[in-house]
Design an enzyme around this catalytic site. Sequence first.
Site, PDB file in Angstrom:
ATOM      1  N   HIS A  84     -33.934 -47.066 -45.384  1.00 20.52           N
ATOM      2  CA  HIS A  84     -34.374 -45.783 -45.951  1.00 20.52           C
ATOM      3  C   HIS A  84     -35.694 -45.428 -45.272  1.00 20.52           C
ATOM      4  O   HIS A  84     -36.729 -46.028 -45.553  1.00 20.52           O
ATOM      5  CB  HIS A  84     -34.533 -45.916 -47.463  1.00 20.52           C
ATOM      6  CG  HIS A  84     -33.250 -46.267 -48.153  1.00 20.52           C
ATOM      7  ND1 HIS A  84     -33.181 -47.084 -49.235  1.00 20.52           N
ATOM      8  CD2 HIS A  84     -31.981 -45.889 -47.862  1.00 20.52           C
ATOM      9  CE1 HIS A  84     -31.904 -47.202 -49.603  1.00 20.52           C
ATOM     10  NE2 HIS A  84     -31.163 -46.491 -48.781  1.00 20.52           N
TER      11      HIS A  84
ATOM     12  N   GLU B  69     -39.328 -45.031 -46.666  1.00 16.26           N
ATOM     13  CA  GLU B  69     -39.983 -46.183 -47.290  1.00 16.26           C
ATOM     14  C   GLU B  69     -40.827 -46.896 -46.237  1.00 16.26           C
ATOM     15  O   GLU B  69     -40.556 -48.019 -45.803  1.00 16.26           O
ATOM     16  CB  GLU B  69     -38.914 -47.081 -47.921  1.00 16.26           C
ATOM     17  CG  GLU B  69     -38.210 -46.341 -49.070  1.00 16.26           C
ATOM     18  CD  GLU B  69     -36.876 -46.925 -49.484  1.00 16.26           C
ATOM     19  OE1 GLU B  69     -36.164 -46.261 -50.262  1.00 16.26           O
ATOM     20  OE2 GLU B  69     -36.524 -48.022 -49.035  1.00 16.26           O
TER      21      GLU B  69
ATOM     22  N   GLU C 299     -38.432 -54.835 -52.951  1.00 19.48           N
ATOM     23  CA  GLU C 299     -38.874 -53.475 -53.259  1.00 19.48           C
ATOM     24  C   GLU C 299     -40.384 -53.471 -53.491  1.00 19.48           C
ATOM     25  O   GLU C 299     -40.901 -54.276 -54.266  1.00 19.48           O
ATOM     26  CB  GLU C 299     -38.171 -52.941 -54.510  1.00 19.48           C
ATOM     27  CG  GLU C 299     -36.656 -52.827 -54.386  1.00 19.48           C
ATOM     28  CD  GLU C 299     -36.214 -51.564 -53.651  1.00 19.48           C
ATOM     29  OE1 GLU C 299     -37.076 -50.709 -53.336  1.00 19.48           O
ATOM     30  OE2 GLU C 299     -34.991 -51.453 -53.387  1.00 19.48           O
TER      31      GLU C 299
END
Length: 374
Positions: A165, A168, A334
Amino acid sequence: MPITVSAAFDSGNIEVLRADGPQAIDLAIRKDAHSDFYQWFYFRLSGARGEACRVRITNCAGSAYPGGWPDYRAVVSTDRQTWTRTETSYADGILTIDVTPAADSIWIAYFAPYTMERHHDLIARIAAAPGVTTRVLGTTLDGQDLDCIDIAGGPLQVWLYARQHPGETMAEYWMEGAFDRLIDAADPVATALRAKASFHIIPNMNPDGSRRGHLRTNAVGANLNREWAGPTLDRSPEVVHALAAMDATGADFTMDVHGDESLPHNFIAGFEGIPKITDRQLGLLGDYKAILARLSPDFQTRIGYPPSAPGRANLTMSTNQLANRFGCLAMTLEMPFKDAAENPDPVAGWSPERCRALGRDCLAALLEVVDRLR
Ligand code: ZN
C-alpha cells in the site's frame, strides 16, 4: 504574492478547489487511478510565509478510512527532511489544517513522504555495502523496476517487504532502520542473524502507486495485498514477480510492513485461519510478538485486528498466502499514521525516526526466534 498549492511532483496528491487567500484554501484528495480509494495527500503551499493559513481538505468523509481523521494531525516541513505535526481538526467530513508557514514554501503531507527518488537513493546506498546484491525482479505497469536487495548469509530464508500500500510510507522508513542494522558490521545482532539467515528485501512493492501519490493501489487500481492467490501480469505484476522470487528460495520468515490509518498503535497481524495452520507456527507468532513488546516500548499486543476464524483466512493476502504456502512464520506489521498511544511524541507523532528504531528492534526479536524457524 499569490498563494499557490501544487502536487505535480513525485508522490504528490491534491486537487485545488480554491486558493484565494490564507484562510480560503480548499482542497480535495485525488482518487487512486481506476479505484475509489483515497486518503494520501502531499502538496506544496507557497506564498504565505508568516501568514496564518487554514487549509481545508473537503472530501475526507468519502476517503478509504474516515476513522483515520479524528485525533489525526498532518505533517509539515520546510526542508522536506524534518516533518513535524501541525494543528489539525476533523468535523463534518472536512479536515482542517492550521499552519503558519515559516518559509516561502512548505510541504504538507499525510505522513512523512517517501518518494521514488528517495527509494533510488536507498537502493544505491545499500547496494554499496559488503555482501549486498541488488536485482530487479521485474517491471511494473508504469515501467518502473521492482527492486530486491539480497544480503547473503546462512541457510534460513528471510523475506521482508513493504509498501504494498504505497501511501503507507512509514513502511519504507522502517526498511531504512532494518537495512542500516543489517549492513552494520559492528552490530552483533546483524552478525548473528547473517550467520544464520539470508535476507531478501523488497523495500517498495508498489513503485507505481508511490510515484502517483496513491494510498492503496497500483497503476491499474489493484490492491496488491488482495492479489496473492492468483496474481496476473496484466493486473499485479509486482506480486507475480515477488512470489516467483519467494518460490525460488522458499521462506522461513516473512514480514509484510504496513501502516494503519485508524489505530494509534504498533501491532502485528498473523495468519490465524489458514487451512494448513500448525501449532508450531502459532507458537512462534505469539512468541515473536511478546519478544518485540519486551524489546520496544512502542510496540504492543493488546490492540490489533481480530484474527480470522479457523479455515476462514483470506489467502489473497500475502501473510496468509505465505504462511500457508511455506508453513513458515509470517506476519503483517502495522504502524500508526497518528502516533503510538503507548509512547506519544507531541511534536513528531509516529515518525520516520521511530519507524527506523522499530525496524532495528524487529531484527533483534527475529534473532530470539531464529533457531526455531526450521
Ligand atoms: Zn496496508
